[in-house]
Design an enzyme around this catalytic site. Sequence first.
Site, short mmCIF file in Angstrom:
data_model
loop_
_atom_site.label_atom_id
_atom_site.label_comp_id
_atom_site.label_asym_id
_atom_site.label_seq_id
_atom_site.Cartn_x
_atom_site.Cartn_y
_atom_site.Cartn_z
N CYS B 169 0.88 -1.09 -0.15
CA CYS B 169 0.18 0.36 0.04
C CYS B 169 0.61 1.58 -0.24
CB CYS B 169 -0.65 0.29 1.35
SG CYS B 169 -1.63 -1.58 1.30
N HIS B 308 -3.83 8.57 5.80
CA HIS B 308 -3.58 6.91 5.09
C HIS B 308 -4.81 6.83 5.16
CE1 HIS B 308 -2.02 2.91 3.28
NE2 HIS B 308 -2.58 2.39 4.43
N GLU B 319 -2.78 5.62 13.73
CA GLU B 319 -2.10 6.95 12.59
C GLU B 319 -2.74 7.93 13.57
OE1 GLU B 319 -4.21 7.04 8.50
OE2 GLU B 319 -2.65 8.32 8.28
N LYS B 340 -9.75 7.79 0.62
CA LYS B 340 -10.67 6.70 0.79
C LYS B 340 -11.93 6.65 1.40
CE LYS B 340 -5.73 4.69 1.39
NZ LYS B 340 -5.18 5.21 1.91
N HIS B 345 -9.57 2.44 -0.98
CA HIS B 345 -8.48 2.15 -1.04
C HIS B 345 -7.74 1.56 -2.08
CE1 HIS B 345 -4.32 1.43 0.64
NE2 HIS B 345 -4.83 0.22 1.27
N PHE B 404 1.67 -2.96 3.81
CA PHE B 404 1.16 -4.80 4.23
C PHE B 404 3.12 -4.27 4.65
CE2 PHE B 404 -2.94 -6.93 3.73
CZ PHE B 404 -3.05 -6.18 5.16
#
Lengths: 418, 419
Positions: B169, B308, B319, B340, B345, B404
């Site tokens: 990502c 994010h 976050e 998002k 995403h 990830f």
Amino acid sequence: MSRGDRRRVVVTGLGVVSCLGVDAPAHFRRLLAGESGVAPLAGPRQRGLPVHFELPVQGFDPRRAVRNRMLRKLLQPSGAFAVAAAGEALSDAGLADADLADAGLWFGSVSYDLPSSIYVPALRASFGPDERFSFERFGRQGVALVDPLLIVKGLPNAALCGIAIEHGIQGPNANFANGATAGLEAVIAAAEAVRWGEVEVAVAGGSDCLLQPEHLIEHTLRQRLWTGDEARGSGCRPFAAGRRGYLPGEGAAVVVLESADHARQRGARAWAEVLGDGETASAPGGEEEALAAAASSALDGRQPDALFAQGIGTPADDLREARVADALFGGRVPVTSATGSLGYTGAAGGILAFAHAIWSLVHGWLPPTVGCDEPDPSCFVPLVHTAERRPLETALAWATDEGRKNAALLCGRAAESR
Amino acid sequence: MRRVVVTGLGLATALGYEVEEVWQALLAGRSGIGFIEQFDSRSFPVRIGGEIAAPPPCEEARAQPNRTLRFALWAARRAFQDAGLETAGIAGIDRRRAAVVLGAGLFPVMEDRLSEDMFDGEDLSTPRHLGICREKPEILSQQNLASVSGEVSARLGFGGPSLTVQSACTSATQAIGEAYQRIRRGRADLAATGGADSMMSMFCVAGFDQLGALSRNPDPRTASRPFDARRDGFVLGEGAGVLILEELEHARRRGARIHAEVIGYGSSSDAYRFTDLEPEGRGAVDCLEAALRSAGVPPEAVGYVNAHGTATPQNDRLETLALKRAFGGHARRLAVSSTKSQLGHLICAAGGVELLVTVLALQRGVLPPTLNLESPDPECDLDYIPNEARPAAVSVALSSSFGFGGQNAAVVARRWEGD
């Protein structure tokens, strides 16, 4: 920072996992002896494919090579090779127990790497009595059978993250899934980060595995695999008259880069210095010019004492390399290729060639090119056919994806040993 | 070191293929999320996504063999045009110093390979697979991530570095960082950079769902709810976001319009686990601090963060913690939003679209909202610009991605005021 302030970058550690050996000493011993890791390709993976041999890593024990148990469970072979090679490179640099929280990490990787068997249970459950697949059945029964780690296990950045986790590397990083140039691109990016003072120490490398059926199928359909059924040599005949492709291989190589000052201050010995690099791309028709431009950028007016070429044994690729080498060096620079010994190793190929260049600078031996039984006069390079004692000051390694992407690195003997 | 500016923008998203159209839709609080039509998803536990229904409106992009390449080529072409390079502009540039650095994903699309007799015991049948790939050569393109940047380099005629970055990502944000460093350090004069991805296929939806990462909310409009107390996972999107980054004097010499300046970049690694964030948000804090250091600005200079903000319970909580740790007391005055909530995403493309949105926010003086933020979560207590766009003249903004595997990256941009 002005040009003059840029720091010198040295290589202080080297690690290799290949079909010739699971550490650098074993790998280089057999490479110099002109051996190849060719083995019969057996079992259902090969069924229906016109390829009979492969060059697999043998004797690799993930339980010894990878300490972290979660990583052993998650990593595909290409990722485990990478973690092991990084461990060897860090030990070689005397950094095995060092705090690497600030170190950088750049890596060249596979595209997605998943055994096809990971898909099968969910797919099977979605075929009905009529032997037809239905999305309705996949949604109702298949989804629940999908491995929760399906996406994580196949991630192209798994090798990089595995290295970071195993060795505690937390600094700047990036992962390149960039075909044959990926590993060299990782070294280029890492060397830049050291050169400009972004990090003092950086780990860089590449790993790949071309032995999965989807790769065998892809390379078969692109008519790039050697399909002979005799086990002589490794099938690959770099720069030879009868060259007809390569066999699939796998492996990893990792280097530790650091600023010359940092290495000196901690009393580490430097194997080599990174002197220059080049990275280019081309539209169809400009491949030769682009490879030459990458090499010229790395050389910056210098002449290397040896070229560690790709030599994958396909008619067009070897011809392109030979023509570029001839145009640049006029037959004055010896050329060696390891594809005959290692097979085609994808993202690991360029970084393995770079590792060979460093080793040759240190030891004064050029490794032989295995498999060129009958040199092709129309594709001539001054090939090293048997191991050759030859002191080197500089060596050029390049990697090229059919000329469409090219990366080149020039390394030289470390100043201290000159 | 040299200064780097943004001179071109192009994208492909569920809200459209044109920058202006998508920007207006974001400000209007529209959602691009709907039911997945790529495959028959009706029986799937999750069947919503930010899917792009229409093919790209240009033949060059439509002719590409997979969705990632189609979106990449369209967005890169539009960014190239927006930068004024398609006409006279291209003549004056040294193509060897023009780079392409793209984050990209190409997860194998199993629905292209379905057939009876496809199995051989517990594995797929190699001969059958070979036959299918022979009939549909586009399947081979799904194994070649290098081709995403390679094809864009060839089509734009850029002969410099050509790199596909795959850091899950974080891919697009790291690609932008690698392009930025190359221009700043004098290795390239301009770059097409950002990302492209499509995981809108049955195994990706199933895999993310099995991992527990996707929202199970069946309502497309409200499922993606970053920082909301009732968030339950992310909604998958697809598309591309590409920016032309250019060295400032190079852009000035050719009279290019400047959208914004990129002033900093930082990346880090959690070195912790593959799917879990480090519990104190350490890796995220490291990359935010590195980006601010690189930009040479104090935390107080930053007015907007395009987060994010995936809407997984873990990401948004950590976050928020990371923003507080990196920005200190200033975190309370920061405006933060997650694109998002409207596009889903975009995985390897996320950072490309999100930096593009960040650049527009700086340029237009309006901050895009976070949709579906209705129930406050005590652990997500910053100003997330709930539900409605907000006019604000912000001079410095940041866009971040966490992936990830534990790779993190952030880019800092500044409003262009002609200096």
